[in-house]
Every structure is written in structure tokens, then in C-alpha cells.
Design a protein around this motif. Structure first.
Motif, mmCIF file in Angstrom:
data_model
loop_
_atom_site.group_PDB
_atom_site.id
_atom_site.type_symbol
_atom_site.label_atom_id
_atom_site.label_comp_id
_atom_site.label_asym_id
_atom_site.label_seq_id
_atom_site.Cartn_x
_atom_site.Cartn_y
_atom_site.Cartn_z
ATOM 1 N N LEU A 71 -12.649 -7.219 31.361
ATOM 2 C CA LEU A 71 -11.896 -6.293 32.212
ATOM 3 C C LEU A 71 -10.529 -6.004 31.600
ATOM 4 O O LEU A 71 -10.066 -4.851 31.582
ATOM 5 C CB LEU A 71 -11.736 -6.906 33.609
ATOM 6 C CG LEU A 71 -11.099 -6.020 34.674
ATOM 7 C CD1 LEU A 71 -11.969 -4.816 34.983
ATOM 8 C CD2 LEU A 71 -10.869 -6.820 35.971
ATOM 9 N N SER A 72 -9.898 -7.045 31.069
ATOM 10 C CA SER A 72 -8.577 -6.890 30.484
ATOM 11 C C SER A 72 -8.638 -6.063 29.196
ATOM 12 O O SER A 72 -7.794 -5.183 28.966
ATOM 13 C CB SER A 72 -7.977 -8.269 30.209
ATOM 14 O OG SER A 72 -6.678 -8.155 29.691
ATOM 15 N N LEU A 73 -9.629 -6.336 28.357
ATOM 16 C CA LEU A 73 -9.780 -5.561 27.111
ATOM 17 C C LEU A 73 -9.983 -4.082 27.419
ATOM 18 O O LEU A 73 -9.443 -3.206 26.738
ATOM 19 C CB LEU A 73 -10.965 -6.098 26.303
ATOM 20 C CG LEU A 73 -10.716 -7.419 25.552
ATOM 21 C CD1 LEU A 73 -12.037 -8.087 25.172
ATOM 22 C CD2 LEU A 73 -9.863 -7.179 24.301
ATOM 23 N N ALA A 96 -6.663 -2.574 29.097
ATOM 24 C CA ALA A 96 -5.477 -2.492 28.239
ATOM 25 C C ALA A 96 -5.574 -1.373 27.214
ATOM 26 O O ALA A 96 -4.615 -1.114 26.483
ATOM 27 C CB ALA A 96 -5.247 -3.834 27.536
#
Lengths: 114, 114
Positions: B40-42, B45
């Protein structure tokens, strides 16, 4: 004593590292349960420490079950508890909630360069 | 098409209802996993839609495993995905992240009465 929470930048700002992800997943597992989410909310929404005796009527669950859920929230660093006479009282750790709030924010970073 | 997210007030402002707690717990379960949190973060971002081919090198996992984790994030309403030629591309749904951020905030309510 208190758990230090070293991280966290918003996950939308930069990719989370492996260690932070592992640690945050544990905290999120603690809140990823309907009973614990309601318990956390009932405790957080009060202006004063919350007696387990005030939580029990909100659930169709035994006191040991509620106490078990509170223990999981405590071990995740989301609440603190203390026995006072017959009952255990709990309160939230605002920094722990703020950390989760910051994790998911998509608001742009403040550019406070100075 | 898109999942409507009816709630949520911050859990520290007023106690979460049973139905909201059940629904939110499902979303939180989706992110309560180190691999999915990193995925989710990859995705979040990045400034552009993320090819699964760019996610694979970040993990020591097979493509079907990564695709399975992406499916869980998609079913939780946190990301959308689309096949473009050989690869699947994903992007986050900012409202879903903002909703989780708002859930955990302890900031006082804005008093914007007018």
C-alpha cells in the motif's frame, strides 16, 4: 515503561521499511477487530479514565473476554490500565492514535523549511 | 462501482457503532499485514499508477502471492487496479486512506458553525 514509537512518516509520503511495517502491522492487528475497535472508541471518547464496569454493559460478552481484549490493546501500546480497588480503569495513549492517524494521512507535507 | 464509505467520525469523538466497527475492522484487517502495508505504501508513495512489475523486486515473494495481497487491498476498497497489456497497474483511493486517518485522529473537532 512507555513504548517509544520511533516512526512514522505517512505511508503515502515514502515507502515504509520492513521493520516499521512489521511493527505497525502488530498494532493494526490489535485494532482490526470489531470488539476492540469499539472498546478503544468507548475509552477514547470519555473525558475520564474508563472503568471496565462501564464497558461491560455495552457488550454481550463476559468480563474475562473483555479483559482479554483490553490486554491486547494494552500490549499494542494503545491504552494503559490500572487496578483501583475492585475495578480496572483504562485510558488511551493519544500519541499511539496520532501515530496511526499520521500513517494514513494523504495531506501534503508541511514545508516548514527554515 | 466505487465503495461508498458512509462513516466515520474519529473514534475518540464518539463511540463507534456496531455496524461501523464491523465494517472498519475488515478494512483494518486488510492493512494489518506487513506485506500489504508495504504494498500500500509503495503504491501510495508513487506519483503515477504502479505496475506490479515494479512491486515484485521489493519482495521475496512470487507474483501470485503479490497479486493475492493486492486483491485483498482492492476488496477492502483501499486500491484500484487495471490490466494494461501484460501487467496490472494499481493506485490508491485517497478517500479510503483519509477515512482511516480521520478515524484515529485525536485532534479537536473544528467548530465551523455557520
Amino acid at each position: 515503561m512507555s513504548k517509544q514509537t520511533s516512526c512514522c512518516a505517512p505511508l503515502a509520503r515514502e515507502p515504509i521499511g520492513k521493520d516499521d511495517a512489521a511493527e505497525l502491522a502488530k498494532v493494526l492487528k490489535a485494532v482490526a477487530d470489531p470488539v476492540r475497535l469499539r472498546l478503544l472508541s468507548l475509552i477514547a471518547a470519555r473525558d475520564e479514565d474508563t472503568c471496565v464496569c462501564d464497558l461491560l454493559p455495552e457488550f454481550d460478552l463476559s468480563q474475562p473476554t473483555i479483559s482479554h481484549h483490553l490486554k491486547i490493546l494494552r500490549e499494542a501500546g494503545l491504552i494503559e490500565s490500572e487496578r483501583r480497588g475492585t475495578w480496572v480503569y483504562s485510558w488511551v495513549i493519544p500519541q499511539a492514535l496520532d501515530r496511526l492517524s499520521a500513517l494514513f494521512t494523504t495531506a501534503p507535507a508541511e514545508t516548514g523549511a527554515r
